[in-house]
Design a protein around this motif. Structure first.
Motif, PDB file in Angstrom:
ATOM      1  N   UNK A  63      83.917 -86.667  14.120  1.00  0.00           N
ATOM      2  CA  UNK A  63      82.682 -85.829  13.494  1.00  0.00           C
ATOM      3  C   UNK A  63      81.955 -84.935  14.695  1.00  0.00           C
ATOM      4  N   UNK A  64      81.400 -85.541  15.646  1.00  0.00           N
ATOM      5  CA  UNK A  64      80.672 -84.783  16.432  1.00  0.00           C
ATOM      6  C   UNK A  64      81.556 -83.686  16.985  1.00  0.00           C
ATOM      7  N   UNK A  65      82.951 -83.962  17.449  1.00  0.00           N
ATOM      8  CA  UNK A  65      83.696 -82.949  17.920  1.00  0.00           C
ATOM      9  C   UNK A  65      83.936 -81.667  16.836  1.00  0.00           C
ATOM     10  N   UNK A  66      84.013 -82.017  15.543  1.00  0.00           N
ATOM     11  CA  UNK A  66      84.267 -81.158  14.663  1.00  0.00           C
ATOM     12  C   UNK A  66      83.027 -80.264  14.387  1.00  0.00           C
ATOM     13  N   UNK A  67      81.795 -80.917  14.400  1.00  0.00           N
ATOM     14  CA  UNK A  67      80.858 -80.230  14.420  1.00  0.00           C
ATOM     15  C   UNK A  67      80.545 -79.097  15.602  1.00  0.00           C
ATOM     16  N   UNK A  68      80.864 -79.551  16.729  1.00  0.00           N
ATOM     17  CA  UNK A  68      80.719 -78.579  18.000  1.00  0.00           C
ATOM     18  C   UNK A  68      81.704 -77.528  17.696  1.00  0.00           C
ATOM     19  N   UNK A  69      82.911 -78.005  17.157  1.00  0.00           N
ATOM     20  CA  UNK A  69      83.865 -76.744  17.231  1.00  0.00           C
ATOM     21  C   UNK A  69      83.470 -75.771  16.036  1.00  0.00           C
ATOM     22  N   UNK A  70      82.808 -76.300  14.836  1.00  0.00           N
ATOM     23  CA  UNK A  70      82.230 -75.346  13.869  1.00  0.00           C
ATOM     24  C   UNK A  70      81.461 -74.381  14.462  1.00  0.00           C
ATOM     25  N   UNK A  71      80.506 -74.818  15.181  1.00  0.00           N
ATOM     26  CA  UNK A  71      79.579 -74.454  15.971  1.00  0.00           C
ATOM     27  C   UNK A  71      80.159 -73.096  16.808  1.00  0.00           C
ATOM     28  N   UNK A  72      81.079 -73.494  17.733  1.00  0.00           N
ATOM     29  CA  UNK A  72      81.662 -72.700  18.392  1.00  0.00           C
ATOM     30  C   UNK A  72      82.450 -71.529  17.834  1.00  0.00           C
ATOM     31  N   UNK A  73      82.869 -72.045  16.639  1.00  0.00           N
ATOM     32  CA  UNK A  73      83.849 -70.923  15.821  1.00  0.00           C
ATOM     33  C   UNK A  73      82.768 -70.060  15.297  1.00  0.00           C
ATOM     34  N   UNK A  91      86.185 -69.585  25.252  1.00  0.00           N
ATOM     35  CA  UNK A  91      87.327 -70.038  25.035  1.00  0.00           C
ATOM     36  C   UNK A  91      87.920 -71.524  25.466  1.00  0.00           C
ATOM     37  N   UNK A  92      87.252 -71.561  26.892  1.00  0.00           N
ATOM     38  CA  UNK A  92      87.568 -72.827  27.427  1.00  0.00           C
ATOM     39  C   UNK A  92      86.961 -73.979  26.832  1.00  0.00           C
ATOM     40  N   UNK A  93      85.681 -73.652  26.477  1.00  0.00           N
ATOM     41  CA  UNK A  93      84.711 -74.768  25.647  1.00  0.00           C
ATOM     42  C   UNK A  93      85.339 -74.929  24.509  1.00  0.00           C
ATOM     43  N   UNK A  94      85.798 -74.258  23.578  1.00  0.00           N
ATOM     44  CA  UNK A  94      86.382 -74.325  22.474  1.00  0.00           C
ATOM     45  C   UNK A  94      87.703 -74.917  22.555  1.00  0.00           C
ATOM     46  N   UNK A  95      88.451 -74.765  23.573  1.00  0.00           N
ATOM     47  CA  UNK A  95      90.069 -75.562  23.886  1.00  0.00           C
ATOM     48  C   UNK A  95      89.631 -76.986  24.197  1.00  0.00           C
ATOM     49  N   UNK A  96      88.530 -77.021  25.037  1.00  0.00           N
ATOM     50  CA  UNK A  96      88.165 -78.497  25.519  1.00  0.00           C
ATOM     51  C   UNK A  96      87.519 -79.465  24.315  1.00  0.00           C
ATOM     52  N   UNK A  97      86.964 -78.877  23.602  1.00  0.00           N
ATOM     53  CA  UNK A  97      86.332 -79.605  22.045  1.00  0.00           C
ATOM     54  C   UNK A  97      87.654 -79.846  21.253  1.00  0.00           C
TER      55      UNK A  97
END
Length: 158
Positions: A63-73, A91-97
């Motif tokens: 859930x935390x990763x998905x929220x972080x990804x939503x924010x990054x997107x 891009x690196x941060x998004x791929x890492x998440x």
């Protein structure tokens, strides 16, 4: 179904009291290797509790990763005003998440499978050869699905 003798590596390991039902396994029916003590009620409950706790932790991590990804997107926008380093960092941060979320999903899947095997009475049986994995191995790595021999064979193939 006829109950099999437990505890010998060559014999088929026992199944739960009534295979195919969702009734929890009786600890004494869980597979052990020759020379190992049978599972006690306390050990089976501890294994179930640890797996359940791990599944809950992984769900929170996903859930935390998905929220972080939503924010990054959302923040990725068109990149206007970003230099190449900023774009690369994003891009690196998004791929890492995405990798973290994928890993957590895989571990959750394995954990839920272990819980299902525990409930079905097949916990501790090798999915390849059907022999007991070993109580000690299951206590150290509760998501194990293969005995040491089959795991070594699998790793040699890759």
């Amino acid at each position: 179904m006829v109950a099999a003798k437990k505890g010998t590596a060559g014999d088929p390991a026992p199944r739960g009291p009534s295979a195919g039902t969702a009734a929890p396994a009786v600890p004494g029916d869980l597979a052990v290797r020759s020379g190992e003590d049978p599972w006690t009620e306390e050990e089976a409950v501890r294994a179930r509790d640890e797996l359940t706790s791990e599944a809950d932790r992984l769900r929170g991590e996903i859930l935390a990763s998905e929220e972080a990804l939503t924010g990054l997107m959302r923040d990725s926008g068109d990149g206007a005003g970003d230099d190449q380093a900023d774009t690369g960092t994003k891009n690196v941060t998004r791929e890492h998440e995405m990798a973290l979320a994928s890993n957590a999903r895989e571990m959750l899947y394995q954990t839920e499978r272990a819980l299902a095997r525990l409930e079905a009475g097949t916990y501790g049986l090798c999915e390849t050869c059907g022999n007991p994995i070993g109580k000690a191995r299951m206590q150290v790595f509760p998501r194990a699905t293969l005995c040491v021999d089959c795991k070594q064979k699998q790793e040699r193939r890759f």
